[in-house]
Design a protein around this motif. Structure first.
Motif, short mmCIF file in Angstrom:
data_model
loop_
_atom_site.label_atom_id
_atom_site.label_comp_id
_atom_site.label_asym_id
_atom_site.label_seq_id
_atom_site.Cartn_x
_atom_site.Cartn_y
_atom_site.Cartn_z
N ASP A 96 -70.03 -10.25 -29.71
CA ASP A 96 -69.04 -11.04 -28.87
C ASP A 96 -68.26 -12.08 -29.52
OD1 ASP A 96 -69.54 -8.97 -27.16
OD2 ASP A 96 -70.34 -10.36 -25.64
N GLY A 97 -67.14 -12.37 -29.71
CA GLY A 97 -66.48 -13.43 -30.32
C GLY A 97 -66.64 -13.66 -31.79
N MET A 98 -67.00 -12.53 -32.66
CA MET A 98 -67.12 -12.48 -33.91
C MET A 98 -66.15 -11.78 -34.71
SD MET A 98 -71.17 -13.21 -34.93
CE MET A 98 -70.75 -13.94 -36.42
N GLN A 99 -65.17 -11.46 -33.88
CA GLN A 99 -64.30 -10.11 -34.52
C GLN A 99 -63.56 -10.87 -35.87
OE1 GLN A 99 -64.43 -10.89 -31.20
NE2 GLN A 99 -65.07 -9.09 -30.14
N GLN A 100 -63.25 -12.09 -35.71
CA GLN A 100 -62.30 -12.72 -37.05
C GLN A 100 -63.27 -12.69 -38.11
OE1 GLN A 100 -58.84 -13.30 -37.16
NE2 GLN A 100 -59.30 -13.10 -39.35
N GLU A 101 -64.50 -12.87 -37.91
CA GLU A 101 -65.37 -13.36 -38.80
C GLU A 101 -65.78 -11.88 -39.59
OE1 GLU A 101 -65.79 -14.62 -35.98
OE2 GLU A 101 -66.59 -16.77 -35.90
N PHE A 102 -66.04 -10.72 -38.83
CA PHE A 102 -66.11 -9.64 -39.33
C PHE A 102 -64.97 -9.05 -40.21
CE2 PHE A 102 -65.50 -5.04 -39.02
CZ PHE A 102 -66.65 -4.52 -39.43
N LEU A 103 -63.64 -9.22 -39.78
CA LEU A 103 -62.59 -8.95 -40.42
C LEU A 103 -62.36 -9.90 -41.60
CD1 LEU A 103 -60.14 -7.35 -40.70
CD2 LEU A 103 -58.80 -8.94 -39.32
N ASN A 104 -62.76 -11.07 -41.85
CA ASN A 104 -62.66 -11.86 -42.79
C ASN A 104 -63.91 -11.35 -43.99
OD1 ASN A 104 -60.68 -13.51 -41.93
ND2 ASN A 104 -61.98 -15.08 -41.01
N ALA A 105 -64.99 -11.00 -43.39
CA ALA A 105 -66.15 -10.31 -44.34
C ALA A 105 -65.65 -9.03 -44.92
CB ALA A 105 -67.65 -10.49 -43.64
N TYR A 106 -65.07 -8.23 -44.01
CA TYR A 106 -64.54 -7.00 -44.91
C TYR A 106 -63.56 -7.02 -45.87
CZ TYR A 106 -62.01 -2.96 -44.85
OH TYR A 106 -61.49 -1.30 -45.25
N GLU A 107 -62.71 -8.17 -45.55
CA GLU A 107 -61.83 -8.58 -46.61
C GLU A 107 -62.06 -9.14 -47.87
OE1 GLU A 107 -58.59 -8.02 -46.69
OE2 GLU A 107 -57.93 -7.70 -44.30
N ARG A 108 -63.49 -9.64 -47.95
CA ARG A 108 -63.93 -10.06 -49.01
C ARG A 108 -64.66 -9.16 -49.82
NH1 ARG A 108 -65.45 -14.54 -45.57
NH2 ARG A 108 -67.50 -13.59 -45.23
N ILE A 109 -65.04 -8.15 -49.34
CA ILE A 109 -65.90 -6.86 -49.95
C ILE A 109 -65.22 -5.65 -50.27
CG2 ILE A 109 -68.09 -8.05 -48.80
CD1 ILE A 109 -68.00 -5.44 -47.21
N ARG A 110 -63.83 -5.31 -49.49
CA ARG A 110 -63.49 -4.04 -49.59
C ARG A 110 -63.01 -3.63 -51.13
NH1 ARG A 110 -57.48 -3.58 -46.96
NH2 ARG A 110 -56.62 -5.77 -47.63
N GLY A 111 -62.34 -4.72 -51.89
CA GLY A 111 -62.37 -4.50 -53.29
C GLY A 111 -63.42 -3.95 -54.05
N ARG A 112 -64.61 -4.51 -53.82
CA ARG A 112 -65.65 -4.13 -54.43
C ARG A 112 -66.08 -2.70 -54.20
NH1 ARG A 112 -71.31 -7.78 -54.41
NH2 ARG A 112 -72.58 -6.41 -55.74
N VAL A 113 -65.98 -2.40 -52.85
CA VAL A 113 -66.30 -0.90 -52.27
C VAL A 113 -65.37 -0.02 -53.22
CG1 VAL A 113 -66.51 0.50 -50.46
CG2 VAL A 113 -67.43 -1.89 -50.43
N ALA A 114 -64.30 -0.58 -53.29
CA ALA A 114 -63.08 0.67 -53.73
C ALA A 114 -63.38 0.90 -54.89
CB ALA A 114 -61.52 -0.09 -53.44
N ALA A 115 -64.07 0.02 -55.85
CA ALA A 115 -64.48 0.27 -57.14
C ALA A 115 -65.53 1.18 -57.55
CB ALA A 115 -64.58 -1.21 -57.84
N VAL A 116 -66.22 1.50 -56.69
CA VAL A 116 -67.28 2.40 -56.55
C VAL A 116 -66.98 3.59 -56.87
CG1 VAL A 116 -69.35 3.53 -55.41
CG2 VAL A 116 -68.70 0.93 -54.74
N ALA A 117 -67.84 4.34 -57.94
CA ALA A 117 -67.15 5.68 -58.37
C ALA A 117 -67.33 6.75 -57.21
CB ALA A 117 -68.25 6.06 -59.60
N GLY A 118 -66.24 7.68 -57.16
CA GLY A 118 -66.11 8.57 -55.97
C GLY A 118 -65.47 8.33 -54.83
N HIS A 119 -65.28 6.89 -54.52
CA HIS A 119 -64.87 6.31 -53.48
C HIS A 119 -63.30 6.42 -53.40
CE1 HIS A 119 -62.56 3.04 -50.91
NE2 HIS A 119 -63.83 3.40 -50.20
N VAL A 120 -62.68 7.13 -52.23
CA VAL A 120 -61.28 7.44 -52.20
C VAL A 120 -60.44 6.29 -51.52
CG1 VAL A 120 -59.58 9.18 -51.70
CG2 VAL A 120 -61.81 9.90 -52.79
N SER A 121 -60.83 6.15 -50.00
CA SER A 121 -60.20 5.13 -49.34
C SER A 121 -61.17 4.69 -48.29
CB SER A 121 -59.15 5.89 -48.70
OG SER A 121 -59.49 7.04 -47.89
#
Length: 424
Positions: free
Chosen positions: A77-102
């Motif tokens: 509860d109340g941590m939605q913005q913190e979660f979204l900010n954390a996702y924004e910080r890591i999604r580029g790293r995940v996108a670079a994993v071999a085999g990842h599409v989207s």
């Protein structure tokens, strides 16, 4: 992208099935009470209907299908913005994993704490390699403090329809796998870990004698069977669950007998852990996971002749993925042979660890090549290239008369426990 399930003091289980006589087959519908400890011997049982299990491939990471991963998250509860900010910080790293599409991140229209993260992968193999890696744990760590609970679902893409065509003729995009796999509501999984050299006898004693958990989890999930094996200082625990795997594992982890034996194991583990620390427990059980990448069953009727074996293959460095694929091809052909001894086989794989659980009609030593998954001579030269045969005392090619028996004797794990629910 995915996020590991939240682990607090509810750790993953040491066992996932109550004590009972081992029976034959790939699965069994459990009854409502426990029986006594199982002896090493016959293994398996037919489904509760009394009919033979559906034959053929029921699980495969090697069919070429794209994979869709659906991760349901409950954010604090109340941590939605913190979660979204954390996702924004890591999604580029995940996108670079071999085999990842989207990836696609969604938030519920009705409940702001409920989120959905879907990802697409070229195939199952790169996803499984990623989700069970130390790199994955490190990458998603910023999300963990924001998440109360998760549930991960993995699917093969069988059909895809676009909205570009006429209403009466929707365009179907080509996908590599056109047919569904047929099977029951059964999930297979394995965990593996190593213990300190010299502690094997004590560990074997602990894992052979403990209070079994209750088989009933909820109206849709039951614990079916657990088979524990030891090879040198490596333990492999294979579980079968009808219903939701994560729900069953969490249920088992709450059982007092299981919690006691897990804590008793701690001093003997090579990889230290603190089960009271969610991060430590999550890391241990993620790195211990060995997903079932292929399962086949012949559908043959059962009897007391069946033996359940686990084989830990001596894999050359870097050859684990190729060996898992080879064994999958061999097993798919083996169960179609009505005269062959292989009734069911499951390949578990991560990195260069390849374990195969096989239910055999009769004495495994009577047909070593078939039990090893090398019944087709066309695959033997490839296996020789992928295996450290010298470690098994095989000095010549695997086509030598005594080579399969020597390799089987080396790879075969020592059974510690084979338990399933009573009444099946």
């Amino acid at each position: 992208m995915t996020v590991s399930p939240v682990v607090s003091t509810d750790t993953a289980p040491t066992d996932s099935g109550p004590d009972a006589r081992p029976v034959r087959g790939a699965s069994a519908e459990p009854g409502s009470r426990d029986a006594g400890p199982a002896d090493t011997g016959p293994a398996g049982s037919p489904p509760a209907s009394g009919k033979a299990a559906a034959s053929g491939v029921t699980t495969s990471a090697f069919d070429g299908s794209r994979v869709r991963v659906v991760l349901m998250l409950d954010v604090h509860d109340g941590m939605q913005q913190e979660f979204l900010n954390a996702y924004e910080r890591i999604r580029g790293r995940v996108a670079a994993v071999a085999g990842h599409v989207s990836d696609q991140l969604c938030q519920s229209l009705e409940n702001p704490t409920q989120w959905l993260l879907t990802s697409e992968w070229e195939s199952a193999a790169p996803f499984l390699a990623w989700v069970n890696s130390a790199e994955h744990l490190e990458t998603v760590e910023p999300l963990q403090d924001c998440v109360r609970d998760t549930r991960s679902l993995r699917y093969s893409v069988l059909r895809e329809t676009s909205g570009d065509g006429p209403a009466d003729e929707p365009a179907t995009l080509e996908v590599p796998n056109g047919s569904p796999r047929i099977g029951g509501n059964l999930v297979r999984h394995a965990l593996t870990f190593t213990v300190r050299p010299g502690s094997e006898a004590k560990v074997a004693e602990l894992l052979s004698n403990y209070v079994s958990p209750e088989a009933h989890v909820d109206d849709s999930t039951r614990l079916l069977r657990t088979s524990l094996f030891l090879h040198g200082n490596r333990v492999v625990r294979a579980v079968e669950v009808r219903g939701e795997l994560q729900t069953a594992l969490r249920h088992v982890a709450r059982q007092p007998g299981v919690r006691a034996v897990e804590r008793a194991l701690d001093p003997y583990l090579e990889q230290s852990r603190d089960l009271d620390d969610p991060h430590s427990a999550r890391r241990f059980f993620t790195l211990a996971a060995m997903p079932a990448v292929h399962h086949v069953a012949s559908g043959a009727p059962v009897d007391d002749r069946t033996r359940r074996c686990a084989l830990l293959y001596p894999v050359r460095p870097g050859a684990g993925p190729e060996l898992a694929r080879l064994l999958a091809r061999q097993d798919a052909a083996a169960v179609r042979d009505a005269r062959g001894p292989v009734l069911a086989a499951t390949v578990f794989h991560r990195d260069d660890l390849v374990v195969r659980l096989v239910d055999v009609d009769g004495d495994p030593d009577a047909a070593p090549a078939a039990v090893l998954g090398l019944h087709d001579l066309a695959g033997v030269p490839e296996a020789g290239r992928l295996l450290e045969t010298a470690a098994a005392g095989v000095d010549g090619p695997l086509t030598d008369a005594d080579a399969p028996a020597r390799l089987l004797a080396y790879a075969r794990m020592t059974p510690l426990t084979d338990r399933r629910s009573a009444g099946s």
